[in-house]
Scaffold this motif. Sequence first.
Motif, short mmCIF file in Angstrom:
data_model
loop_
_atom_site.label_atom_id
_atom_site.label_comp_id
_atom_site.label_asym_id
_atom_site.label_seq_id
_atom_site.Cartn_x
_atom_site.Cartn_y
_atom_site.Cartn_z
N ASN A 195 0.81 -1.21 0.00
CA ASN A 195 0.00 0.00 0.00
C ASN A 195 0.85 1.27 0.00
OD1 ASN A 195 -2.44 1.32 -0.09
ND2 ASN A 195 -2.50 1.61 2.13
N THR A 196 1.92 1.25 -0.80
CA THR A 196 2.79 2.42 -0.91
C THR A 196 2.13 3.45 -1.81
OG1 THR A 196 4.60 0.83 -0.89
CG2 THR A 196 5.17 3.12 -1.36
N THR A 197 2.17 4.70 -1.38
CA THR A 197 1.70 5.78 -2.24
C THR A 197 2.81 6.09 -3.23
OG1 THR A 197 0.53 6.66 -0.34
CG2 THR A 197 0.77 8.11 -2.24
N LEU A 198 2.44 6.21 -4.49
CA LEU A 198 3.45 6.32 -5.53
C LEU A 198 3.29 7.62 -6.31
CD1 LEU A 198 5.37 3.93 -6.14
CD2 LEU A 198 3.96 3.44 -8.12
N LEU A 199 4.37 8.34 -6.49
CA LEU A 199 4.35 9.48 -7.40
C LEU A 199 5.48 9.25 -8.38
CD1 LEU A 199 2.97 12.13 -8.09
CD2 LEU A 199 4.58 13.32 -6.61
N LEU A 200 5.11 9.05 -9.64
CA LEU A 200 6.07 8.59 -10.62
C LEU A 200 6.11 9.56 -11.79
CD1 LEU A 200 6.06 4.96 -11.92
CD2 LEU A 200 5.57 6.76 -13.52
N THR A 201 7.28 10.06 -12.15
CA THR A 201 7.33 10.95 -13.31
C THR A 201 7.86 10.17 -14.50
OG1 THR A 201 9.60 11.74 -13.37
CG2 THR A 201 8.14 12.74 -11.73
N SER A 202 7.45 10.63 -15.65
CA SER A 202 7.91 9.96 -16.86
C SER A 202 7.56 10.79 -18.08
CB SER A 202 7.25 8.59 -16.97
OG SER A 202 7.73 7.93 -18.09
#
Lengths: 306, 262
Positions: A204-211
């Motif tokens: 349940n990790t909150t993820l902020l991913l750029t790409s």
Amino acid sequence: MTDIIKVDRLCKKFRLKKNAAGLKGLFHPEYKTVTAVDRLSFNIKEGERVAFIGPNGAGKSTTIKMLSSILHPTSGTAEVMGLIPWENRRRLAYHIGTVFGQRSQLWYNLPVQDSFGLIGKIYGLDDIEFRRRLSKLVRLFEIRDLLGHPTRSLSLGQRMRCEIVASLIHRPQILFLDEPTIGLDVTAKEIIRNLVKKQALEENTTLLLTSHDTDDMEKVCDRVIIINKGRLIFDDSIHALKESYLNKKYIEVTDDSGAKIKTVVDTKTTPVKKALDELVQKYHITDITVENPPMEEIIKEIYRRD
Amino acid sequence: MTETLLKYGAFFRAAFKQGLLNRGMLSGLLFFLFILLFIYNRLWEVIGIQDNNSSLNTIYIWYLLFAEMIILSLPKPDRVLTDDIRSGTMAYYINKPISFFLMRYAEALGSMTVSFLVMGGVGSLMTLSLTGVPPFEWRYFPLIIIMCWLSSAINVLFYCGIGLSALWLESTRTLAVAVERLAFIFGGAIFPLSIYPDWFVDIARWTPFYSVYYLTIKLVYDFSWTNLFEAAVLNSLWTVLIVGFVGFAYHHLNKKVNIYGG
Ligand SMILES: Nc1ncnc2c1ncn2[C@@H]1O[C@H](COP(=O)(O)OP(=O)(O)OP(=O)(O)O)[C@@H](O)[C@H]1O
Ligand SMILES: [Mg+2]
């Protein structure tokens, strides 16, 4: 569910020296202000997986750096787990993990395992806790065979898996990933995406991913924020983005004479199957690629509709 | 406290282990050390015969060994830190629960200690076979070794400080080389300062090299509690000054990183 990240009119301006060289520059420096992030506001809930998308120079990395407490903003504010990041570095450090695809946090000459050990020490984990955590991550990210190798001998894809493990050792609730798939080939990208998603769902990790890559967000995330020139221009579910902007497929086929034929199919009016059938009937196809519209097209489209 | 020690101790150990594996570097160091000891032994032998003083080479070659243990064991922490600052690596440690500077310092101490001990061990055998037993009493040996290691640790800290000056300087390497030269001259890196003219020693006294190198190493052939005390006090004073500078530079650096990031 509560908002684990709150961003309110966040701004970051950089002051750059315009005429760096020469005596004149030394005594009368002229400055040029670059607005990297411009009044950005959004909230993220616990457990959300958010893609942070935008073209080069859009301000993605700068935003991540502010949220992960590396940078001070020029104005505006943010809260991460109830803390203002740049004022609570130490405390926040234990709750967030960061991976910057262009940088390594592993020791270049040390075996990967030793790097992990040092990172465990940085976060003050005791040996038993550390070993238990690492063995879980090693299994999850399938890196058992890499542990004895020094970082310098790893391929980019292998290294990236290790980088992500390194950022997860202290069980952060939030993971910031800045271009984790940069420079990887299609297979390696796919592996990273699957692993990142698997981990996020499992813990349940909150993820902020750029790409830059629209595929990254489709495969990993459930929500997408698009920024351009530091401004937020889209914030909705992946589903909504797909419905309204990803309904075009770029198809390129190669026939047996080697000629390439490009078509754009609007999946709202024409099912992909029908388009493919037509192509197959018309040409002797030897190769085919189907792609989502590139970032630039989506952004143009968003502006056009506004 | 213990947790902090464990934290930085881990970096010390990792660098120590790396250093031990770096056989090429260590052999190079030992080879160079042997040449130095050999040449200067011959020199002092010749001078000793002329002066009718046969103990000259014993005293000065053991002095030389300990001097080189401090000087040659220095890794290049100034370069490492300058690179970290220039490349922005430092910024990426700002959100980790560790002091970047102390981490790098612990690593540099680890590398230094490997060279220090290896040179001490093998170098002692070389010196024994060249000139015979050392001029100090064995019961003082632990104190002498600790004092020399501490000097070396101050030396490493000094060069770390030079690395941090990348904040203001274009080329920290130039500064490091200049300091190396000064240390060589004023620290008595090859000969004890006692053989230089008085006016020269009077100048040297005002530099950190006088106590950190010369006074400390001199304990090898001229051990007394007074000498030990003098060296310890002066070294502590210089350490305070260096720590002050490092603290100041590091504070500024953090402020700058806050604004500009990586
Ligand atoms: N340390 C800095 N000093 C000056 N300008 C900077 C600095 N960091 C970023 N910028 C500028 O801020 C703007 C946004 O940069 P940022 O790195 O956040 O973009 P990005 O969206 O991550 O782009 P990319 O996809 O290329 O990584 C760019 O115009 C960049 O030149
Ligand atoms: Mg970026």
